[in-house]
Design an enzyme around this catalytic site. Structure first.
Site, PDB file in Angstrom:
ATOM      1  N   HIS A  25      16.710 -46.230  12.191  1.00  0.00           N
ATOM      2  CA  HIS A  25      16.730 -44.764  12.162  1.00  0.00           C
ATOM      3  C   HIS A  25      16.061 -44.236  10.892  1.00  0.00           C
ATOM      4  O   HIS A  25      15.424 -43.184  10.920  1.00  0.00           O
ATOM      5  CB  HIS A  25      18.178 -44.250  12.238  1.00  0.00           C
ATOM      6  CG  HIS A  25      18.848 -44.564  13.535  1.00  0.00           C
ATOM      7  ND1 HIS A  25      19.093 -43.615  14.506  1.00  0.00           N
ATOM      8  CD2 HIS A  25      19.304 -45.736  14.052  1.00  0.00           C
ATOM      9  CE1 HIS A  25      19.681 -44.185  15.544  1.00  0.00           C
ATOM     10  NE2 HIS A  25      19.825 -45.478  15.290  1.00  0.00           N
ATOM     11  N   ASP A 123      18.998 -36.753  12.463  1.00  0.00           N
ATOM     12  CA  ASP A 123      19.079 -37.721  13.542  1.00  0.00           C
ATOM     13  C   ASP A 123      19.976 -37.151  14.644  1.00  0.00           C
ATOM     14  O   ASP A 123      20.974 -36.479  14.367  1.00  0.00           O
ATOM     15  CB  ASP A 123      19.687 -39.027  13.002  1.00  0.00           C
ATOM     16  CG  ASP A 123      19.468 -40.186  13.959  1.00  0.00           C
ATOM     17  OD1 ASP A 123      18.627 -41.033  13.663  1.00  0.00           O
ATOM     18  OD2 ASP A 123      20.143 -40.225  15.032  1.00  0.00           O
TER      19      ASP A 123
END
Ligand code: UDP
Length: 463
Positions: A25, A123
């Site tokens: 990520h 995110d």
């Protein structure tokens, strides 16, 4: 390898980005941050102390550390950092992070000596950030770091749970191998791998999807030509603006955000291997395997006659520090034909002419990186999105083969042979080379990703 972006004159606006603190990520978020910086935005990164990236690689960004600044808070120190257990950290911060994030954002918004903030980019898994952004009237964009096609599958987890699909046992072989009626492409054995906690994961994805819908837009690390039909379905069901401007690593490599030092000595070893001969094996940053699976991999690699490069991340094998449980005589049998490293410069390995195939867990970054270098895959997915990505690789795009019976030496040898020695492997290589070409076209001026990046910049500039 890297694409250039048009650097625009700074527009004196700032973007605050907040990645999830895991390698798969962090890489795309920092790549996106670099892309936006190249378009003239100032960049502030919010990050946990856990898994903090090397900030000296980003002197042009401002970093602020939040959520786990208290070294005495035992809630954080006891959390596992790898495997499915690491999800507990994400759940905890989603539950308790709002006040601290709001405080940090208020500080950032009030700074008179820095450019005004256009938006927050977080995110998708940080679903708690939407209400915080709303309370400050700050637009929030979402970065989704996985494939588009796994999106409706995630949305169906509560349904799969209600239908009892996620509790099937491997022992009931015929059910396990059967197709899922709602998604015939997938087998039951694929969806049971997604999660071992269907209720918890179902609640989590429901929150995530609701807060994605409530956001000002979704940025996907993919390109239109790869997932065209999923993109069409998404835009019908999900009115939030979507931007598909990937693959980001084609602009900025993942090496600068690597949390583990990459062993570069293997490049000179790769230089000595014949073209397209090396089997590259890596299961990414979080997946774990059992000791017996580890030994099966070792036997499979020792039994083939090809050179191999195997990434064994410390802690990857449950119950082992590193490679203590290698079978006896493994090193003697393999000699200089095989190399084991703790972490590799993966993008360079995949781009190296000696690399013949990638035996991967099908994390989304690894899958994209393989496509971009035209390297055929052998698929051993572990959990979450990986089983779905792997099914697309093997059964939809047909650019890899799935190890259908898990990690065991006979299947491994057959899988490697199919990709590296059989006619099937040549066909796979042709198909993935075509996709590689499509990526390049999409990133070129006028291509879909190029255009989408410009659309995103215009959109953010309009806030
Ligand atoms: N990676 C790396 N060296 C390695 C293995 C992986 O630099 O030895 C990088 C890889 O290039 C990718 C990321 O780590 O960018 C892994 O992300 P992915 O989504 O594939 O898997 P995850 O780690 O999230 O399971």
């Amino acid at each position: 390898m890297e694409k250039q972006t048009d650097t625009k004159v700074a527009c004196h606006r700032r973007i605050i980005l907040f990645p999830l603190p895991y390698q798969g990520h962090i890489n795309p978020m920092l790549q996106l941050a670099n892309l936006l910086y190249s378009k003239g935005f100032s960049i502030t990164i919010l990050h946990t102390n856990f898994n903090k990236p090397k900030t000296s690689n980003y002197p042009h960004f401002t970093f602020r550390f939040i959520l786990d600044n208290d070294p005495h808070d035992e809630r954080y120190s006891k959390l596992p950092s790898q495997g499915l257990g690491s999800f507990a950290r994400i759940i905890l911060f989603n539950e308790c992070g709002a006040d601290e994030l709001r405080h940090q954002l208020e500080l950032e918004l009030s700074k008179k000596d820095e450019p005004p903030v256009s938006c927050l980019v977080t995110d998708a898994l940080w679903h708690f950030t939407q209400s915080v952004a709303d309370s400050l009237s700050l637009p929030r964009l979402v970065l989704r770091t996985s494939s588009l096609f796994c999106f409706p599958i995630y949305a169906s987890i509560p349904l799969f749970h209600d239908l009892g699909y996620l509790n099937l046992s491997e022992n009931n072989h015929s059910d396990y191998e059967a197709s899922v009626p709602e998604y015939p492409l997938l087998k039951f054995k694929d969806i049971v791998k997604i999660t071992s906690n269907p209720q918890g994961m179902g609640d989590f994805v429901t929150n995530m999807l609701n807060q994605m819908k409530a956001s000002s837009g979704i940025i996907w690390n993919t390109f239109k030509e790869l997932e065209e039909s999923s993109l069409e379905t998404l835009s019908q069901d999900f009115p939030t603006p979507s931007f598909t401007l990937g693959p980001f690593h084609k602009y900025f490599p993942a090496s600068s955000s690597s949390l583990i030092e990459q062993d570069r000595t293997i490049i000179s070893w790769l230089d000595k291997q014949p073209p397209k001969s090396v089997v590259y094996v890596s299961y990414g940053s979080g997946a774990r395997i059992t000791e017996s699976e580890f030994q099966e991999v070792a036997h499979g690699l020792a039994n083939i006659s090809l050179p191999f490069l195997w990434v064994v991340r410390p802690g990857m094998v449950t119950g082992s520090e590193w490679v203590e449980s290698l079978p006896e005589n493994f090193k003697e049998r393999v000699g200089d034909r095989g190399r084991i490293v703790k972490w590799s410069p993966q993008q360079e390995v995949l781009a190296h002419p000696a690399t013949g195939c990638f035996w991967t867990h099908n994390g989304w970054n690894s899958t994209l990186e393989s496509i971009c270098e035209g390297v055929p895959m052998i698929c051993s997915p572990c959990y979450v999105d990986q089983p779905v990505n792997a099914r697309y690789v093997s059964d939809v795009w047909k650019i890899g083969v799935m190890l259908e019976d898990g990690i065991e030496r006979v299947g491994i040898e057959m899988g490697i042979k199919r990709v590296m020695m059989d006619k099937e492997g040549e066909e796979i290589r042709e198909r993935i080379s075509c996709l590689k070409e499509k990526v390049n076209v999409s990133l070129d001026e006028g291509g879909s990703s190029f255009q989408s990046l410009n659309n995103l910049v215009d959109y953010i500039s309009s806030f």
